[in-house]
Write a protein that holds these residues in place. Structure first.
Motif, PDB file in Angstrom:
ATOM      1  N   LEU A 138     -66.736   8.842 -26.873  1.00 44.42           N
ATOM      2  CA  LEU A 138     -65.101   8.371 -27.135  1.00 44.42           C
ATOM      3  C   LEU A 138     -64.472   9.676 -27.083  1.00 44.42           C
ATOM      4  O   LEU A 138     -63.333   9.721 -26.595  1.00 44.42           O
ATOM      5  N   GLY A 139     -64.876  10.680 -27.716  1.00 47.52           N
ATOM      6  CA  GLY A 139     -63.878  11.906 -27.915  1.00 47.52           C
ATOM      7  C   GLY A 139     -63.840  12.485 -26.309  1.00 47.52           C
ATOM      8  O   GLY A 139     -62.473  12.930 -26.018  1.00 47.52           O
ATOM      9  N   LEU A 140     -64.805  12.397 -25.422  1.00 52.08           N
ATOM     10  CA  LEU A 140     -64.618  13.063 -24.240  1.00 52.08           C
ATOM     11  C   LEU A 140     -63.951  11.962 -23.376  1.00 52.08           C
ATOM     12  O   LEU A 140     -62.933  12.551 -22.394  1.00 52.08           O
ATOM     13  N   VAL A 141     -63.902  10.922 -23.561  1.00 50.77           N
ATOM     14  CA  VAL A 141     -63.051  10.040 -22.808  1.00 50.77           C
ATOM     15  C   VAL A 141     -61.529  10.061 -23.119  1.00 50.77           C
ATOM     16  O   VAL A 141     -60.761  10.105 -22.213  1.00 50.77           O
ATOM     17  N   ILE A 142     -61.192  10.349 -24.370  1.00 43.64           N
ATOM     18  CA  ILE A 142     -59.965  10.512 -24.870  1.00 43.64           C
ATOM     19  C   ILE A 142     -59.265  12.018 -24.228  1.00 43.64           C
ATOM     20  O   ILE A 142     -58.313  11.818 -23.403  1.00 43.64           O
ATOM     21  N   VAL A 143     -60.116  12.668 -24.135  1.00 41.57           N
ATOM     22  CA  VAL A 143     -59.892  14.264 -23.474  1.00 41.57           C
ATOM     23  C   VAL A 143     -59.579  14.012 -22.127  1.00 41.57           C
ATOM     24  O   VAL A 143     -58.733  14.627 -21.432  1.00 41.57           O
ATOM     25  N   TYR A 144     -60.498  13.112 -21.255  1.00 39.23           N
ATOM     26  CA  TYR A 144     -60.463  13.114 -19.977  1.00 39.23           C
ATOM     27  C   TYR A 144     -59.053  12.159 -19.633  1.00 39.23           C
ATOM     28  O   TYR A 144     -58.389  12.641 -18.936  1.00 39.23           O
ATOM     29  N   PHE A 145     -58.875  11.093 -20.376  1.00 34.01           N
ATOM     30  CA  PHE A 145     -57.873  10.202 -19.990  1.00 34.01           C
ATOM     31  C   PHE A 145     -56.486  10.891 -20.508  1.00 34.01           C
ATOM     32  O   PHE A 145     -55.400  10.998 -19.656  1.00 34.01           O
ATOM     33  N   VAL A 146     -56.242  11.604 -21.666  1.00 36.38           N
ATOM     34  CA  VAL A 146     -55.022  11.766 -22.192  1.00 36.38           C
ATOM     35  C   VAL A 146     -54.612  13.250 -21.590  1.00 36.38           C
ATOM     36  O   VAL A 146     -53.489  13.428 -20.848  1.00 36.38           O
ATOM     37  N   PHE A 147     -55.694  14.222 -21.588  1.00 32.25           N
ATOM     38  CA  PHE A 147     -55.446  15.353 -20.972  1.00 32.25           C
ATOM     39  C   PHE A 147     -55.429  15.436 -19.489  1.00 32.25           C
ATOM     40  O   PHE A 147     -54.718  16.246 -18.712  1.00 32.25           O
TER      41      PHE A 147
END
Length: 720
Positions: A138-147
């Motif tokens: 989930l954290g990696l998805v957030i990093v990939y999507f947001v940043f």
């Protein structure tokens, strides 16, 4: 598409974790005495974790601010995100474990069925496993999507080497994802060191005074350290374990992502679309492994009549591994089939090459686990022979345990070396990174199996303290013995993935020193991936790096010994001041021992963490990039050897003691001189296997990530 797939799988995993938690708490807790003991353990663990997390975040916030100033604000935010998710995984897992322990005891008490008790313990452990994998993805998805997507760091125009106001060169997305990995790693180190000092100080003191001096049984309620010992199992072997393997999992995934981004800039002939496939592939692989793990966990939970706990737990691991291989094939086909420029990436056998590296990582991981099991399980010759050495005295037990640990480093290292060569043959350095990710692709199942162990250990403690029948304790002891083996297997996975991930992170470290001006002069990326081992600074750095894990380990062992010493004095004081405790007429002061362990752990966890961060920084500012390159190589080589040695020696001493306690040596039982010799061996091994060994793989990756973030500074700003 990949991010949606990963997001859905992570939500399924977290939902299943919640469902399993609810299944656990619906079970009955048992007698009032059992409820009271479990409540003390639960409250002690929760209090320590609250204090630890508040202390850690007082350190994390300034680090995040420094990262924002020296790099970009994205890195600081990603750093806090990684630390927060790592912390949450520990909280969720420990909450489940401290509710499951008493319910395992009660299940054994009610049913007298080892399969029923195993199922409850595994349900409790699966909450940690699913949380670790679900939150990390989930954290990696957030990093990939947001940043990456929303802020454009993965756009073709932004996937370039930039220079900030300090003259630091970096690809924005690689720096951001490095910040996320660093947050996970630093939180893991605090949890492992703090929890490890806590649990082993309590365990050592309880054994040294309770077993050897007073000849009390394991987890006897008259021993003031028993509650602290059981609290320690949760803060060290559940919360610490979860943060550790979450960090290992993220580190393995991030290493391939960073490498892929630099390959796009440096390797000729790689299109932007191919580079995005290389960057997305680790996420797809992680989600596929998590899906396989969910099925593997359900397989274990569905086994209701199995009599051999080890076989039941192994069935989950094998199911997850086989499914990951099969589903990973389709994920690889989807990602790379039809791409024309794969040879430029180093894929020797076309689109199937990364799948070959994935399978290599899984095979090496299982082999590492099997080697750990061979050297630590009482089913095999090394541990049984160690147990028999108790007839010759404590000195021989210590010597044989050290010899076993040293010998046990060779075959796992040979296995790792073969894995590196084979995965590199398939897909170059990217293949090595994929191999590391493959090794931990079914981390949810591995952590579920590992977390089951401390729950079973606590269940045995509650059984003893509540004065339950002997046959209940036999069930919990059997579950606990299997848990020691599964913990050793988990450490093998973590150490192996650290070695493979560190190699690809090291390549990224060298790439990260390249400035935009350098790109025009580079004709072949292979000319960049060079570290001059004949350079005096490199050799000096390698020597310092090789010595660092030993100093780091010595500090951890001393921290455990100091805290255990205070505990020993307190236990002796209580028995001397109140002789009625030994007669069972009045209860000991459990809270005082909990306070000693908590304060000792919180005081002593900061310095080792700062060493891991500051060593590459100070070295770089003094001597530059070549010295730090040598430092990383030296730390990797000696750290891996020392971690394997510590994990296997400690695990063998522990199970050798349990082998005798289970009545496997004719004429020798608990309370004999032979038993005391093995208790001493177990006491020596406690900080090795549960504090030092698990912390070393985190040390290796933290130093690598910090070096990647700061490497371009060293290139410009150094004294010598």
């Amino acid at each position: 598409m990949v991010l949606v797939y990963a997001l859905v799988i992570s939500f399924i995993a977290l939902s299943l974790a919640y469902i399993n938690y609810k299944k656990v708490v619906k079970k009955e807790e048992g007698t009032e005495k059992m409820k009271q003991i479990s409540k003390m353990i639960r409250e002690g663990a929760a209090t320590f974790l609250r204090h630890e997390n508040s202390t850690v975040f007082k350190v994390m916030i300034p680090i995040a601010i420094i990262l924002m100033i020296t790099t970009t604000w994205h890195v600081g935010i990603a750093f806090i995100l990684g630390a927060t998710l790592s912390m949450l995984a520990g909280v969720f897992g420990m909450k489940s474990a401290t509710h499951a322990n008493v319910r395992v005891t009660n299940e054994a008490r009610k049913t007298k069925n080892i399969a029923s008790a195993l199922r409850v313990a595994y349900l409790g452990g699966s909450v940690m496993g699913l949380s670790v994998a679900g939150l990390s993805i989930l954290g990696l998805v957030i990093v990939y999507f947001v940043f990456g997507k929303l802020l454009g760091q993965l756009s073709e125009g932004k996937l370039v080497i930039e220079t900030n106001w300090l003259g630091i060169n970096f690809i924005p997305f690689t720096m951001t994802v490095s910040g996320y990995a660093l947050g996970c790693s630093l939180m893991a180190l605090f949890d492992r060191v703090g929890g490890g000092v806590y649990t082993k100080a309590a365990d050592m003191a309880a054994d040294l005074v309770g077993k050897t001096e007073l000849q009390l049984p394991e987890d006897d309620p008259r021993n003031p350290a028993t509650i602290a010992d059981n609290v320690g199992d949760n803060v060290g072997d559940v919360a610490g374990l979860g943060a550790d393997l979450l960090e290992s999992f993220v580190g393995a995934l991030v290493s391939s992502t960073i490498l892929a981004a630099y390959m796009f800039r440096l390797y000729k002939g790689i299109s932007y679309s191919t580079s995005m496939k290389l960057i997305d592939y680790p996420i797809a692989l992680a989600a596929t492994g998590l899906l396989s793990s969910i099925i593997g966990i359900l397989v274990v939970i569905s086994r209701k009549n199995a009599k051999d706990p080890q076989k039941v737990l192994d069935s989950g691991l094998w199911t997850s591994a086989i499914l990951t291989v099969v589903l990973g094939f389709f994920a690889t086909y989807w990602a790379f089939h039809g791409k024309a420029d794969l040879s430029a990436v180093g894929f020797r056998y076309g689109w199937i090459s990364p799948w070959g590296a994935l399978v290599t990582g899984i095979v090496v991981g299982i082999a590492m686990g099997n080697w750990a099991e061979y050297y630590t399980s009482d089913k095999f010759k090394p541990t049984r022979l160690l147990s028999l050495q108790s007839k010759r005295g404590v000195g021989v037990v210590i010597s044989e345990g050290l010899a076993l640990g040293m010998e046990s480093t060779f075959m796992p290292t040979l296995t790792l070396a073969a894995g590196i060569l084979i995965s590199n043959l398939f897909a170059g350095l990217y293949g090595v990174a994929v191999s590391a990710a493959g090794m931990l692709s079914f981390v949810a199942t591995a952590v579920s199996t590992d977390s089951y162990g401390p729950i079973a250990d606590n269940a045995g403690g509650i059984s003893e303290m509540a004065g339950l029948e002997e046959d209940v304790r036999k069930i919990t002891d059997r579950l606990d013995s299997v848990g020691n083996t599964t913990a050793a297997i988990g450490k093998g996975f973590a150490i192996g993935s650290a070695a493979l991930a560190a190699l690809s992170l090291f390549a990224s470290y060298i790439f990260s020193q390249i400035s935009p001006e350098d790109l025009a002069t580079i004709k072949d990326a292979s000319q960049v991936l060079v570290l001059n081992m004949m350079n005096a600074k490199t050799i000096a750095g390698a020597l310092v790096g090789a010595a660092l894990p030993f100093m780091f380990s010595g500090m951890l062992i001393k921290s455990v010994a100091d805290s255990a010493g205070e505990m020993v004095e307190e236990i002796r004081r209580q028995f001397k001041a109140h002789p009625e405790i030994a007669e069972g007429k009045i209860p000991p002061d459990y809270n005082r021992c909990i306070q000693i362990c908590s304060s000792g752990a919180l005081k002593k966890m900061k310095v080792p963490a700062f060493i891991s961060v500051l060593t590459p920084l100070v070295s770089g500012f003094l001597f530059g990039t070549q010295f730090v390159g040598g430092l990383l190589i030296g730390t990797l080589l000696s750290g891996v050897m020392l971690a394997i040695f510590c994990a296997n020696s400690g695990g063998a001493w522990d199970n050798a003691k349990k082998y005798l306690e289970q009545g496997n040596i004719e004429g020798i039982g608990k309370g004999t001189e032979e038993h005391k010799a093995l208790v001493v061996g177990d006491t020596v091994g406690d900080p090795l296997k549960d504090t030092v060994g698990p912390s070393l793989d985190i040390l290796i990756k933290i130093m690598s990530v910090v070096s990647i973030i700061a490497s371009s500074i060293f290139k410009v700003y150094h004294l010598f």
